[in-house]
Design a protein around this motif. Structure first.
Motif, PDB file in Angstrom:
ATOM      1  N   THR A 427       0.832  -1.197   0.000  1.00  0.00           N
ATOM      2  CA  THR A 427       0.000   0.000   0.000  1.00  0.00           C
ATOM      3  C   THR A 427       0.871   1.252   0.000  1.00  0.00           C
ATOM      4  N   LEU A 428       0.439   2.264  -0.723  1.00  0.00           N
ATOM      5  CA  LEU A 428       1.164   3.527  -0.784  1.00  0.00           C
ATOM      6  C   LEU A 428       0.471   4.499   0.159  1.00  0.00           C
ATOM      7  N   SER A 429       1.171   4.891   1.172  1.00  0.00           N
ATOM      8  CA  SER A 429       0.578   5.686   2.252  1.00  0.00           C
ATOM      9  C   SER A 429       0.427   7.137   1.828  1.00  0.00           C
ATOM     10  N   VAL A 430      -0.674   7.417   1.154  1.00  0.00           N
ATOM     11  CA  VAL A 430      -0.988   8.772   0.707  1.00  0.00           C
ATOM     12  C   VAL A 430      -2.153   9.288   1.542  1.00  0.00           C
ATOM     13  N   PRO A 431      -2.061  10.487   2.099  1.00  0.00           N
ATOM     14  CA  PRO A 431      -3.175  11.021   2.908  1.00  0.00           C
ATOM     15  C   PRO A 431      -4.479  11.050   2.122  1.00  0.00           C
ATOM     16  N   GLU A 432      -5.570  10.871   2.818  1.00  0.00           N
ATOM     17  CA  GLU A 432      -6.882  10.850   2.156  1.00  0.00           C
ATOM     18  C   GLU A 432      -7.153  12.151   1.402  1.00  0.00           C
ATOM     19  N   GLY A 433      -6.696  13.261   1.948  1.00  0.00           N
ATOM     20  CA  GLY A 433      -6.907  14.537   1.282  1.00  0.00           C
ATOM     21  C   GLY A 433      -6.100  14.703   0.009  1.00  0.00           C
ATOM     22  N   HIS A 434      -5.170  13.777  -0.228  1.00  0.00           N
ATOM     23  CA  HIS A 434      -4.353  13.800  -1.444  1.00  0.00           C
ATOM     24  C   HIS A 434      -4.876  12.832  -2.506  1.00  0.00           C
ATOM     25  N   LYS A 435      -6.059  12.298  -2.279  1.00  0.00           N
ATOM     26  CA  LYS A 435      -6.675  11.377  -3.239  1.00  0.00           C
ATOM     27  C   LYS A 435      -7.941  12.016  -3.804  1.00  0.00           C
ATOM     28  N   ALA A 436      -8.161  11.817  -5.089  1.00  0.00           N
ATOM     29  CA  ALA A 436      -9.360  12.378  -5.723  1.00  0.00           C
ATOM     30  C   ALA A 436      -9.936  11.370  -6.698  1.00  0.00           C
ATOM     31  N   ILE A 437     -11.255  11.233  -6.687  1.00  0.00           N
ATOM     32  CA  ILE A 437     -11.959  10.360  -7.626  1.00  0.00           C
ATOM     33  C   ILE A 437     -12.852  11.231  -8.498  1.00  0.00           C
TER      34      ILE A 437
END
Length: 490
Positions: A427-437
């Motif tokens: 898993t790549l630990s990227v903050p939730e705020g750095h993800k966009a759908i």
């Protein structure tokens, strides 16, 4: 490196050279049992001829000039020869199986007789004639190209450039292994689509295209392109476009990209920050460059601020896994096993997309052109100092929290893969705020979708500062973006 040996089968046509440690082995090994099953047992690994598999410090980098119009026709002549030989080998293999297998004579002894018989010699003659004609034509064009004044070399028009990049995506590693001039070099372009030779300073944003695409896929000259929007929002920044052979191993492109960035910094010491934006495979190449840049101790790594990926298959693409499954099943069918070798046409770069393999260790020790299974691939974590932002898309235009929606993804990459989500160490630990759908967006449209571009520009403007007026992405929730006007996406 020495020129490839004469080719006798389709497998030889696309097989990689043997390791040096195997050079003393018997080169006249006969077929035993099923032709392709036995050939698959030969010990060799894929070796990109442009990169020596030595220590990381001694790697050669594919860097060079763009392809000219003469290179294009010379490469086509070679490619036509390869195509005819490939078809001849498939026809002969099927012919051999149909004749010998029902009689119970599909064995080493009878295969040797076949090769020495009239039918085998006819197929061999066709191959040799095609090689003679094709090589002479290609050599003539190459000689003509060298004799011409290089100042008058005619560059490829944009449409042919796009065609060349598609060919490289499909079979770029084969083009390199056969010294085909159609093989694309790794170069950087500026927004005017000229090779990067300008003095640079300040902040640099590099856009990396995906499979079968080119720097032109970003539409650098258009006012509404991502590059133009970045420049409009930050006029003091410079946008560059990476162009590379997407058919090569992702890890080898990663090594080369790392070297390109180090050369860029060495030649332009006033560069203060580097941001990487990758679409699809381009995001994996950028991640691979970050991994090897850190491993090699390159100082360009210290200047990287942001990594943005758009629909990158961090944990693999479903389409390649499906293609590999179908190929394996076809190979087990009587008389159709030879047709399965058509799957060998797809490049090593495409094969790497099966599980998102971005390290040499994921393929280097394997026989043939394959990658380690998903559970055995080597984890590649993101550098701690780099702010990573992942964009995923789905064809569904409304928020349906279901497994089917996630698996559908943007048509090529699932939502979990694009967001780097995986169980365990991968898993790549990227903050939730750095993800966009982004809903209602296909894989290709991620390049020029207005909502996607606005979000990328906002992330780059924020640059990790919570006081930038764009919200605190670090601790914010995951971003969901929906189309303003609902339309049916096909």
């Amino acid at each position: 490196m020495p020129n490839p040996k004469p080719l006798d089968t389709i497998h030889d046509l696309f097989a990689s050279p043997k390791r040096e440690s195997d050079a003393s082995s018997d080169s006249s090994t006969h077929f035993q049992g099923d032709v392709y099953e036995q050939l698959a047992q030969l010990e060799y690994i894929y070796v990109d001829k442009t990169v020596r598999l030595m220590s990381d410090d001694n790697r050669d980098t594919i860097l060079g000039k763009p392809i000219s119009i003469v290179d294009f026709f010379e490469g086509l002549a070679q490619l036509a020869t390869m195509g005819v030989v490939e078809v001849t080998d498939i026809v002969e293999a099927i012919h051999r199986e149909i004749i010998l297998r029902p009689l119970g004579r599909f064995n080493e002894k009878n295969l040797t007789k076949w090769q020495r018989g009239i039918t085998g010699r006819i197929y061999g003659t066709v191959r040799n004639v095609m090689f003679l004609v094709g090589n002479n034509l290609a050599s003539g064009l190459h000689l003509y190209n060298n004799m011409r004044n290089q100042k008058h070399t005619q560059p490829l028009p944009k449409n042919l450039k796009r065609l060349v990049n598609i060919l490289n995506g499909v079979m770029g590693d084969h083009l390199i292994n056969h010294d085909n001039p159609l093989a694309v070099s790794m170069v950087l372009y500026n927004r005017r689509c000229h090779l990067q030779h300008d003095e640079l300073s300040g902040r640099i944003i590099i856009l990396c295209h995906g499979l079968c695409m080119s720097h032109l896929s970003w539409y650098p000259s258009e006012s509404d392109s991502l590059g133009a929007r970045i420049i409009h929002s930050r006029p003091t920044s410079t946008v560059l476009y990476l162009n590379y052979n997407t058919g090569r191993r992702i890890s080898i492109n990663g090594h080369d990209f790392s070297k390109v960035l180090q050369d860029l910094v060495d030649n332009n010491p006033d560069i203060s920050q580097i941001d990487l934006v990758g679409h699809s495979m381009g995001g994996l190449v950028a991640r691979s460059a970050l991994f090897y840049g850190k491993q090699q101790g390159f100082n360009w790594m210290k200047r990287v601020g942001n990594l943005v990926t758009l629909g990158s298959p961090h944990h693999g693409a479903s389409l390649e896994r499906i293609g590999n499954f179908v190929q394996d099943r076809i190979a087990k069918l009587p008389f159709a096993g030879s047709l399965a070798k058509l799957g060998d046409l797809r490049s090593a770069g495409i094969i790497d997309l099966r599980y998102g393999s971005i390290r040499d260790a994921d393929w280097q020790a394997l026989e043939g052109r394959s990658v380690l299974p998903a559970e055995f691939r080597h984890p590649t974590r993101l550098p701690l100092h780099v702010r990573a932002y992942f964009v995923a898309a789905t064809l569904v235009e409304a928020h349906y929290d279901s497994k089917a929606t996630s698996l559908l993804g943007d048509g090529l990459v699932t939502i979990e893969s694009a967001l780097g989500e995986h169980a365990g160490e991968h898993t790549l630990s990227v903050p939730e705020g750095h993800k966009a759908i982004f809903y209602g967006v296909s894989h290709y449209k991620l390049l020029y979708n207005d909502r996607v571009q606005q979000q990328v520009v906002a992330w780059l403007l924020c640059n990790g500062r919570s006081d930038a007026g764009y919200g605190d992405y670090e601790f914010g929730p995951r971003i969901h973006s929906y189309p303003n006007n609902l339309e049916v996406t096909i």
